[in-house]
Design an enzyme around this catalytic site. Structure first.
Site, PDB file in Angstrom:
ATOM      1  N   GLU A  15      -4.830  30.377  82.283  1.00  0.00           N
ATOM      2  CA  GLU A  15      -4.584  29.830  80.776  1.00  0.00           C
ATOM      3  C   GLU A  15      -3.839  30.019  79.437  1.00  0.00           C
ATOM      4  OE1 GLU A  15      -9.044  31.184  80.504  1.00  0.00           O
ATOM      5  OE2 GLU A  15     -10.076  29.513  81.873  1.00  0.00           O
ATOM      6  N   GLU A  38     -10.960  25.991  88.205  1.00  0.00           N
ATOM      7  CA  GLU A  38     -11.596  27.364  87.990  1.00  0.00           C
ATOM      8  C   GLU A  38     -12.428  26.530  87.470  1.00  0.00           C
ATOM      9  OE1 GLU A  38     -10.328  31.440  85.888  1.00  0.00           O
ATOM     10  OE2 GLU A  38     -11.868  30.593  84.980  1.00  0.00           O
TER      11      GLU A  38
END
Length: 486
Positions: free
Chosen positions: A234, A337
């Site tokens: 991220e 994810e």
């Protein structure tokens, strides 16, 4: 000269025909002749959980009419090869696993990794150093050690390494394993903190690239080959937990000038590099910047993505997956994810959580994704441990006070894909006639087709199931998912 010309003409004809013959042979591999369909169903408000519910026969198909619902499969139209499905073994998962009895550990491992007793996971993600799903922040080196002389994975030996090894053993001795960093060490970052974002300082680009190589070699020494690494988890999110920011240009430059060359120099060029590893919202822009640069692109296997773009209240951006796939078809796509946020023990059996998985997996696969990885495979009855209070759901929870395992509907929904679609399967053309249903299909290497059909409406639906020139009639309950194997 005439004879030579004749030979060349024949040779060219042979060379042009052979690929066609080979292609035709490949297209002839699948047939419904003399095959029956076994239907497996999981449905809300029933006891059906990956349960065989029907055995059906094919008959000659007819033209469906507009008032009927239909699912169409065309086996001759084939797309991406399937890598696998799995989940992440985090520190949190490993710590909770260690608290289970031996019997429950065996049950748990079989539930995920055994192809007969469980749902046959074949992918495994893990972290490089700590994430929020660790009991606390930690590092593999002493703070300030830019030469990595103190590097050691001893921290992982207590919980994480034993669990990963047990998972691989249960899966038959092999597992596609990849690893992701959440943050470089504090001294390497602009904010001098492993938490709350910050950026990697340019003077530490090379030491940080060396860090990946150290980790990969250390895990390989433990008998855990690392198939791939992503650059950063991220990279556009300033989180309260371990996080680090990279613009698209920064990630591109780190990739092409440091990480890619370093892995090659260290003899690790076989390790794939996954770019982005963040939500679908900005993935097209990230792909444009990185994949359009030949020097960066040559090191990158593909792009990873998550599903949390819905944090804004907007809908999932499935079309962005398709946009990347059509613009860069030589790059692979992998879902790295996803989990249901904001843990609430009252919602263990909350069906929309499972339907979120089904919707994402069907859309992501239909848009070109080759692999799909859930987040934590196991958490406790509080949705942790998590050292910053970011408690979430997992498909299976363990109540550490009773020692019991709690299976959520999400586990079964994932299983409708992972149990029946096996590595190296090939996706085939599948479509539905009404938005009440969604579907995807894969042809396995053993010649069996698996078609997943999902109904997230409040009503049972009867639909035509049409494969090329043959069909059958199937009924799917309300809020249900089915896998049809034939």
């Amino acid at each position: 000269m005439r004879k030579i010309g004749y030979i060349i003409t024949c040779l060219c004809f042979s060379l042009s025909v052979f690929p066609q013959q080979k292609n035709q042979k490949q297209q002839q591999k699948f047939t419904t002749t003399n095959k029956k369909i076994t239907v497996y169903t999981t449905a809300a408000n029933t006891q059906l959980r990956l349960t065989p519910t029907d055995h059906l026969n094919f008959t000659a198909s007819r033209q469906p009419i507009e008032t009927e619902l239909s699912v169409f499969v065309e086996p001759s139209k084939r797309f991406q090869s399937f890598l696998g499905i799995g989940g992440a073994i985090t520190d949190a998962s490993a710590e909770i696993f260690a608290q289970l009895s031996k019997e429950k550990q065996t049950e748990f491992l079989n539930a995920y990794y055994d192809t007969q007793k469980g749902i046959g996971y074949s992918l495994l993600r893990t972290t490089i150093q700590s994430s929020d799903f660790s009991s606390g922040s930690y590092s593999y080196i002493e703070e300030g050690d830019k030469d990595l002389k103190t590097f050691s994975i001893d921290h992982d030996r207590k919980y994480r390494l034993p669990m990963i090894k047990a998972a691989i053993k249960t899966a038959g001795g092999k597992m596609i394993t990849y690893a992701t960093p959440w943050s470089p060490n504090a001294f390497m970052k602009s904010n001098k903190n492993v938490l709350k974002g910050g950026t990697l300082l340019p003077e530490f680009y090379q030491p940080w690239a060396n860090f990946y190589a150290k980790f990969i070699k250390a895990y390989e020494k433990e008998g855990i080959p690392i198939w791939a690494t992503s650059v950063q988890n991220e990279p556009m999110a300033t989180q309260t937990w371990e996080s680090c920011l990279y613009t698209a240009e920064q990630e591109r430059d780190f990739l092409k000038n440091y990480l890619g060359p370093t892995l090659k120099k260290e003899g690790l060029e076989k390790v794939k590099i996954i770019a982005w590893d963040h939500n679908r919202d900005l993935m097209v822009q990230r792909a444009n910047v990185i994949f359009s640069d030949p020097e960066a692109s040559k090191y990158v296997w593909g792009m990873g993505f998550h599903w949390y773009e819905t944090w804004t209240g907007a809908q999932p951006m499935f079309d962005n997956v398709a946009r990347v796939h059509e613009a860069y078809p030589d790059k692979k796509l992998i879902f790295t994810e996803g989990c249901v946020e904001k843990f609430d023990a009252a919602k263990y059996q909350f069906w929309p959580n499972a339907e979120r998985y089904g919707t994402s997996m069907i859309n992501d696969f239909n848009n070109g994704t080759v692999g799909w990885t859930d987040w934590n495979i196991l958490l406790d009855q509080f949705g942790g441990p998590n050292h910053v209070g970011n408690f979430c759901f997992a498909p299976i929870h363990a109540d550490t006070t009773t020692g019991e395992l709690i299976y959520t509907p999400s586990y079964y929904y994932i299983g409708h894909f992972s149990k029946f679609i096996r590595p190296n399967a090939v996706r085939v053309s599948t479509s539905v006639s009404r938005s009440y249903l969604s579907s995807t299909s894969f042809l396995n290497t053993d010649g069996k087709m698996a078609t997943v059909v999902m109904n997230n409406t409040d009503n049972a639906i009867t639909y035509n199931f049409i494969i090329a020139t043959e069909q059958t009639i199937v009924k799917i309950p309300a809020h249900a998912i089915q896998t049809l194997v034939y």
